[in-house]
Design an enzyme around this catalytic site. Structure first.
Site, short mmCIF file in Angstrom:
data_model
loop_
_atom_site.label_atom_id
_atom_site.label_comp_id
_atom_site.label_asym_id
_atom_site.label_seq_id
_atom_site.Cartn_x
_atom_site.Cartn_y
_atom_site.Cartn_z
NE ARG A 1 39.53 29.72 42.46
CZ ARG A 1 39.75 28.72 42.27
NH1 ARG A 1 40.27 28.00 43.20
NH2 ARG A 1 40.03 28.17 40.97
CB THR A 2 35.62 35.39 41.83
OG1 THR A 2 37.39 35.05 41.81
CG2 THR A 2 34.78 36.66 42.45
CE LYS B 1 20.52 39.15 21.30
NZ LYS B 1 19.66 39.72 21.82
NE ARG C 1 36.24 37.96 37.75
CZ ARG C 1 37.00 37.14 38.60
NH1 ARG C 1 37.36 36.08 37.63
NH2 ARG C 1 37.79 37.17 39.44
CG HIS D 1 39.53 40.14 42.17
ND1 HIS D 1 39.34 40.00 43.13
CD2 HIS D 1 40.50 38.24 41.95
CE1 HIS D 1 38.57 38.69 42.67
NE2 HIS D 1 38.94 38.05 42.22
C1 NCD Z 1 41.55 35.52 39.91
C2 NCD Z 1 41.29 36.39 38.53
O1 NCD Z 1 41.29 36.12 38.08
O2 NCD Z 1 42.03 37.38 38.80
N1 NCD Z 1 41.36 34.10 40.33
C3 NCD Z 1 39.83 34.44 41.42
O3 NCD Z 1 39.21 35.52 42.06
N2 NCD Z 1 40.68 33.67 42.51
C4 NCD Z 1 43.00 34.79 39.32
C5 NCD Z 1 43.82 34.57 38.21
O4 NCD Z 1 43.39 34.16 37.57
O5 NCD Z 1 44.51 34.09 38.26
#
Ligand code: NCD
Length: 347
Positions: free
Chosen positions: A79-80, A107, A129, A157
């Site tokens: 989703r992100t 690599k 990320r 986050h």
């Molecule tokens: C979260 C994450 O990746 O930090 N999910 C997200 O970004 N919607 C929480 C999770 O992974 O549980």
């Protein structure tokens, strides 16, 4: 020595913020810790126009036309990543996704070399990320463009914290509560707090905006530094839930656990799972949130996750959070690229 004059006030926001670049005085968005209330509220207010646009049939603005945004995801995401990609495209930018699984990272390229490579491609914003806390800041220090943290290890986050705050604010405003509804709002954050960057960003944002935050976890999943945050820790979920306005559930992050943190999923559900019976302990009309992905039947039961209700009844806002995510990320991309775009007052 005379004090510097206060920054001018922006009439477009009815004097709520300093004008132009003073409203959000950072190149990057790496975390919500330390951001003052006016900067958080500025970003929430900026997102409102994008919620409206995203509900139209034609969902396109060309504010970022000609700009290149790189989404560099060194950790899996559904989703992100999609949310940032849609946000950049709706603003008219060229959006490129880099997946670590198919990149030179596999690599053996160092993080710094990857950062220098991304920089040489003259991206106008980079969204990152990474599984390690602090990795996003390391990259931000090596590149010339704004960097947005899409989740770094157990650290922060920030866009999730902002989209959750936007979801909460819109819900309580819809109920006819005027102004900023955070003041005195009772929020419970329950689950795997130890491994959760979502919990940290939410704690920073919600406490700064005036909410009373209760954090609930089994002792093995409660971070030692919780005492330093302005929250009340609980190990007893039923006690934490009493009279709560917002119940935010977190995923058990099994992939980050080495060794036994919880006895068994069954026992975890028994003590910390959100069931309909448990939800009845919260305030009437309490809202339920979860950042996803959910472990249905462990931290949250399906009949709670799928609870629909009228605006004043207890209900789940999990899909609303996803909707707000796109708008919030559009606001962040717009605000952070204003300097490069030469927007008046932001140079
Ligand atoms: C979260 C994450 O990746 O930090 N999910 C997200 O970004 N919607 C929480 C999770 O992974 O549980």
């Amino acid at each position: 020595m005379t004090a510097a004059p206060p920054p001018p006030v922006d009439p477009a926001h009815a004097g709520r913020y300093p004008a132009g670049g003073h409203a959000f005085a950072h190149r990057d968005l790496l975390g919500l810790a330390g951001l003052p209330p006016h900067e958080l509220l500025f970003l929430l207010d900026e997102a409102e126009q994008w919620v409206d646009l995203n509900r139209q049939r034609h969902k396109r603005a060309d504010l970022l036309s000609g700009l290149t945004i790189i989404n560099a995801f060194f950790e899996n995401s559904t989703r992100t990543l999609l949310s940032f990609e849609i946000a950049g495209k709706r603003l008219g930018a060229d959006v490129v996704n880099m997946h670590a699984a198919t990149s030179s990272v596999k690599k053996g390229e160092t993080l710094i070399d990857t950062a220098l490579t991304l920089n040489a491609m003259r991206a106008d914003a980079i969204v990152i990320r990474h599984a390690s806390s602090g990795a996003v800041r390391l990259i931000a220090d090596k590149v010339d463009c704004p960097v947005l943290n899409a989740g770094d290890g157990q650290h922060e986050h920030p866009t999730q914290g902002l989209l959750d705050a936007l979801t909460i604010r819109r819900t309580f405003r819809e109920r006819g509560e005027r102004g900023e509804p955070f003041c005195g709002l009772k929020v419970v954050i329950c689950g795997d707090v130890l491994h959760s960057r979502v919990a940290r960003s939410n704690i920073h944002a919600l406490t700064t905006l005036g909410a009373q935050v209760r954090v609930c976890a089994p002792p093995s999943l409660m971070p030692a530094e919780i005492e330093q945050l302005k929250v009340t820790p609980y190990h007893d979920f039923d006690a934490a839930l009493a009279g709560a306005d917002v119940v935010m559930m977190l995923r058990l992050q099994l992939e980050r656990m080495q060794g036994e943190f919880v006895p068994s999923p069954r026992e975890y559900r028994h003590l910390y799972g959100l069931t309909l019976d448990r939800l009845a302990r919260a305030a009437p009309g309490a809202i339920v949130m979860h950042p996803g992905p959910m472990n249905r039947g462990i931290e949250i039961d399906s009949d709670v996750a799928d609870l629909t209700g009228d605006v004043n009844a207890a209900r789940s806002l999990i899909t609303t959070q996803v909707e707000m995510g796109v708008a919030m990320r559009m606001a962040c991309l717009d605000v952070l690229t204003r300097r490069a775009r030469g927007v008046e007052g932001w140079q």
